[in-house]
Design an enzyme around this catalytic site. Structure first.
Site, PDB file in Angstrom:
ATOM      1  N   SER A 108       2.120  -5.943   1.483  1.00  0.00           N
ATOM      2  CA  SER A 108       2.587  -6.680   2.652  1.00  0.00           C
ATOM      3  C   SER A 108       2.766  -5.835   3.915  1.00  0.00           C
ATOM      4  O   SER A 108       3.024  -4.643   3.852  1.00  0.00           O
ATOM      5  CB  SER A 108       3.915  -7.353   2.313  1.00  0.00           C
ATOM      6  OG  SER A 108       4.828  -6.402   1.829  1.00  0.00           O
ATOM      7  N   GLN A 110       5.035  -4.626   6.516  1.00  0.00           N
ATOM      8  CA  GLN A 110       6.469  -4.439   6.328  1.00  0.00           C
ATOM      9  C   GLN A 110       7.021  -3.314   7.191  1.00  0.00           C
ATOM     10  O   GLN A 110       6.279  -2.555   7.807  1.00  0.00           O
ATOM     11  CB  GLN A 110       6.757  -4.108   4.863  1.00  0.00           C
ATOM     12  CG  GLN A 110       5.972  -2.905   4.352  1.00  0.00           C
ATOM     13  CD  GLN A 110       6.245  -2.611   2.879  1.00  0.00           C
ATOM     14  OE1 GLN A 110       6.862  -1.615   2.564  1.00  0.00           O
ATOM     15  NE2 GLN A 110       5.802  -3.486   1.987  1.00  0.00           N
ATOM     16  N   HIS A 112      10.938  -0.797   7.139  1.00  0.00           N
ATOM     17  CA  HIS A 112      12.194  -0.568   6.436  1.00  0.00           C
ATOM     18  C   HIS A 112      13.294  -0.308   7.457  1.00  0.00           C
ATOM     19  O   HIS A 112      13.082   0.406   8.429  1.00  0.00           O
ATOM     20  CB  HIS A 112      12.049   0.604   5.470  1.00  0.00           C
ATOM     21  CG  HIS A 112      10.896   0.412   4.535  1.00  0.00           C
ATOM     22  ND1 HIS A 112      10.895  -0.528   3.539  1.00  0.00           N
ATOM     23  CD2 HIS A 112       9.677   0.991   4.503  1.00  0.00           C
ATOM     24  CE1 HIS A 112       9.739  -0.499   2.912  1.00  0.00           C
ATOM     25  NE2 HIS A 112       8.971   0.408   3.475  1.00  0.00           N
ATOM     26  N   LYS A 135      15.207   3.370   3.819  1.00  0.00           N
ATOM     27  CA  LYS A 135      14.135   3.639   2.872  1.00  0.00           C
ATOM     28  C   LYS A 135      12.940   4.286   3.559  1.00  0.00           C
ATOM     29  O   LYS A 135      11.865   3.692   3.647  1.00  0.00           O
ATOM     30  CB  LYS A 135      13.704   2.325   2.197  1.00  0.00           C
ATOM     31  CG  LYS A 135      12.848   2.535   0.960  1.00  0.00           C
ATOM     32  CD  LYS A 135      12.153   1.233   0.590  1.00  0.00           C
ATOM     33  CE  LYS A 135      11.335   1.374  -0.673  1.00  0.00           C
ATOM     34  NZ  LYS A 135      10.278   0.388  -0.762  1.00  0.00           N
ATOM     35  N   GLU A 137       9.685   6.465   3.793  1.00  0.00           N
ATOM     36  CA  GLU A 137       8.656   6.669   2.767  1.00  0.00           C
ATOM     37  C   GLU A 137       7.596   7.627   3.291  1.00  0.00           C
ATOM     38  O   GLU A 137       7.328   7.655   4.483  1.00  0.00           O
ATOM     39  CB  GLU A 137       7.907   5.351   2.476  1.00  0.00           C
ATOM     40  CG  GLU A 137       8.736   4.261   1.901  1.00  0.00           C
ATOM     41  CD  GLU A 137       7.978   2.932   1.831  1.00  0.00           C
ATOM     42  OE1 GLU A 137       8.227   2.195   0.880  1.00  0.00           O
ATOM     43  OE2 GLU A 137       7.164   2.631   2.724  1.00  0.00           O
ATOM     44  N   HIS A 276       4.057  -1.153   8.808  1.00  0.00           N
ATOM     45  CA  HIS A 276       2.980  -0.544   8.028  1.00  0.00           C
ATOM     46  C   HIS A 276       2.542  -1.455   6.899  1.00  0.00           C
ATOM     47  O   HIS A 276       3.246  -2.408   6.541  1.00  0.00           O
ATOM     48  CB  HIS A 276       3.422   0.814   7.468  1.00  0.00           C
ATOM     49  CG  HIS A 276       4.625   0.747   6.571  1.00  0.00           C
ATOM     50  ND1 HIS A 276       5.913   0.701   7.061  1.00  0.00           N
ATOM     51  CD2 HIS A 276       4.750   0.699   5.224  1.00  0.00           C
ATOM     52  CE1 HIS A 276       6.765   0.644   6.058  1.00  0.00           C
ATOM     53  NE2 HIS A 276       6.089   0.626   4.910  1.00  0.00           N
ATOM     54  N   ARG A 295       9.603  -7.969   5.231  1.00  0.00           N
ATOM     55  CA  ARG A 295       8.191  -8.311   5.164  1.00  0.00           C
ATOM     56  C   ARG A 295       7.835  -9.438   6.130  1.00  0.00           C
ATOM     57  O   ARG A 295       8.670 -10.278   6.432  1.00  0.00           O
ATOM     58  CB  ARG A 295       7.803  -8.755   3.753  1.00  0.00           C
ATOM     59  CG  ARG A 295       8.020  -7.706   2.703  1.00  0.00           C
ATOM     60  CD  ARG A 295       7.574  -8.202   1.322  1.00  0.00           C
ATOM     61  NE  ARG A 295       7.785  -7.155   0.324  1.00  0.00           N
ATOM     62  CZ  ARG A 295       8.936  -6.959  -0.295  1.00  0.00           C
ATOM     63  NH1 ARG A 295       9.970  -7.739  -0.035  1.00  0.00           N
ATOM     64  NH2 ARG A 295       9.058  -5.989  -1.174  1.00  0.00           N
ATOM     65  N   LYS A 301       5.831 -12.808  -1.223  1.00  0.00           N
ATOM     66  CA  LYS A 301       7.281 -12.610  -1.326  1.00  0.00           C
ATOM     67  C   LYS A 301       8.022 -13.172  -0.115  1.00  0.00           C
ATOM     68  O   LYS A 301       7.416 -13.625   0.844  1.00  0.00           O
ATOM     69  CB  LYS A 301       7.584 -11.113  -1.439  1.00  0.00           C
ATOM     70  CG  LYS A 301       7.131 -10.494  -2.743  1.00  0.00           C
ATOM     71  CD  LYS A 301       7.612  -9.063  -2.812  1.00  0.00           C
ATOM     72  CE  LYS A 301       7.046  -8.343  -4.026  1.00  0.00           C
ATOM     73  NZ  LYS A 301       7.281  -6.910  -3.962  1.00  0.00           N
TER      74      LYS A 301
HETATM   75 ZN   LIG Z   1       6.992   0.490   2.989  1.00  0.00          ZN
END
Ligand SMILES: [Zn+2]
Length: 421
Positions: A108, A110, A112, A135, A137, A276, A295, A301
């Site tokens: 997806s 998304q 964070h 979060k 990443e 991203h 998302r 989802k």
């Molecule tokens: Zn991510």
């Protein structure tokens, strides 16, 4: 006898639907190589390998002399292994989750939340935002890896607004004109024009999105059938995403976000609020321990368009590659050190001509993945050297140095996640 600080792990596979199938998946191949008992089902997706102590995928300890069964249980009993600063800063928990991802269909669109927003979202809607942590990443390519990351330079988006009328239709003339005007303006005006365009797109009525996407798909397909090249508007990628997610607004995101094609060893870092999506390929990924994802497309989802449009960093930029630095102490070591405290990833590439290699001691627990090569590992607290081959995963406690004997002639490639405070 001191507590054994180094041991091999058996890690948890997640079979999410977007993963590569069977032995096409690097996750499955690593698993099969490290564990001769493992049976790979060719009709099953092998999406993620989780190397850590997350409650939904706590790694098993492969050493009968250790009484705890899982890494999480062991860390709970042996807090000093985390390293003194890590233990205090992260309340006695391993602060990161290390993964291998094998992506067949796009994940997806998304972003964070940062810590502040994560706390707020968790308080307001804990069913969608399960914890209060940020979060960040980082993805490092193992094979060629395609993803979307951050907003494109405004000139590129303006060009797509001209070349893709279906895209312009959804954004509307006002917002599109405002974006073009902002090109020679200050970053504040750019951000506000970009936010307006992106929000118009994401908030488009579903029916209109489907209509415009169908028009675009038809136009590209006809041009391709007539032998015309449509790569100036990423024709092939658009058709591919539409096939994976028919009628999904996220298909248009390729005209807003930078398309990155990472070569093995190249990385992208997803800091808070950067939009991203991973599209295809295999990578190692490291992240802070959290499940907070906002998302807005290319997903079945829960989607939260208002929150996403509100939170994003509307900062256009072309430079989205995250570059590692070379270690001064170790010529075979590259360090990917993102501007967050939660994790650092190291890549160790040792030529097969070297017979012995020392993994540096750090004041943090580490998890090491062998991607290529064969070694035996020994350390002061290990009685019998531990054999490791491709796919092998090793836990190393804080301040423990490990020496590896390489099995010639294979070159060695390993990734290590740790937390350098
Ligand atoms: Zn991510």
């Amino acid at each position: 006898m001191a507590v054994q600080q180094v041991f091999p792990l058996s890690c948890v596979v997640q079979h999410y639907a977007w993963g590569k199938m069977g032995s096409n998946s690097e996750v499955a191949r690593l698993l099969a190589s490290s564990d001769p008992q493992a049976r790979i089902s060719e009709d099953k997706p092998y999406a993620e390998l989780w190397m850590g102590s997350h409650p939904r995928g706590d790694a098993k300890i492969l050493d009968n002399c250790i009484s705890q069964k899982t890494l999480g249980q062991w860390i709970a009993k042996n807090q000093d292994c985390l390293g003194s600063k890590v233990k205090d800063t992260f309340n006695g928990k391993l602060p990161f989750l290390f993964k291998v991802l094998s992506v067949e269909t796009a994940l997806s669109i998304q972003a964070h939340p940062n810590k502040e927003l994560a706390e707020k979202l968790h308080l307001q809607a804990p069913q969608h935002y399960p914890d209060a942590n940020h979060k960040p990443e980082m993805a490092i390519a193992l094979t060629s890896f395609q993803g979307l990351c951050g907003f494109r330079p405004i000139e590129e988006i303006v060009t797509f607004l001209t070349k893709v009328p279906e895209f312009r239709f959804l954004i509307g003339d006002n917002a599109a004109t405002q974006l073009k005007k902002s090109m020679n303006s200050d970053s504040q005006s750019v951000a506000s024009a970009l936010q307006s365009c992106f929000s118009h797109l994401m908030k488009s009525e579903k029916k209109v999105v489907v209509e415009q996407l169908n028009l675009l798909v038809k136009r590209i397909s006809q041009q391709v059938a007539a032998g015309n090249n449509m790569e100036d508007i990423y024709g092939e990628l658009l058709l591919q995403l539409h096939q994976q997610y028919p009628g999904d607004i996220g298909c248009f995101a390729i005209y807003f976000l930078n398309l990155l094609a990472l070569k093995p060893g190249e990385a992208m870092f997803l800091e808070a609020n950067v939009p991203h999506a991973y599209l295809k390929g295999d990578c190692v990924e490291c992240m802070a321990c959290s499940d907070n994802t906002v998302r807005a497309g290319l997903t079945p989802k829960f989607i939260d368009v208002p929150t996403l449009c509100e939170m994003l960093s509307y900062i256009p930029s072309k430079d989205r590659l995250f570059l590692p630095t070379r270690s001064l102490e170790d010529p075979y070591l590259s360090i990917y050190d993102p501007p967050v405290p939660d994790f650092t990833v190291m890549r160790m590439e040792v030529p097969g001509s070297i017979t012995e290699y020392k993994v540096l001691a750090v004041d943090s627990a580490s998890i090491v993945l062998v991607v290529q090569g064969r070694v035996t590992a020994s350390s002061p607290t290990v009685q019998t050297p531990i054999p490791l081959q491709r796919g092998g995963v090793l836990f190393i406690g804080a301040n423990e140095s490990v020496s590896l004997k390489l099995a010639a002639p294979d070159d060695l490639l390993m990734f290590r996640a740790c937390c350098l405070l």
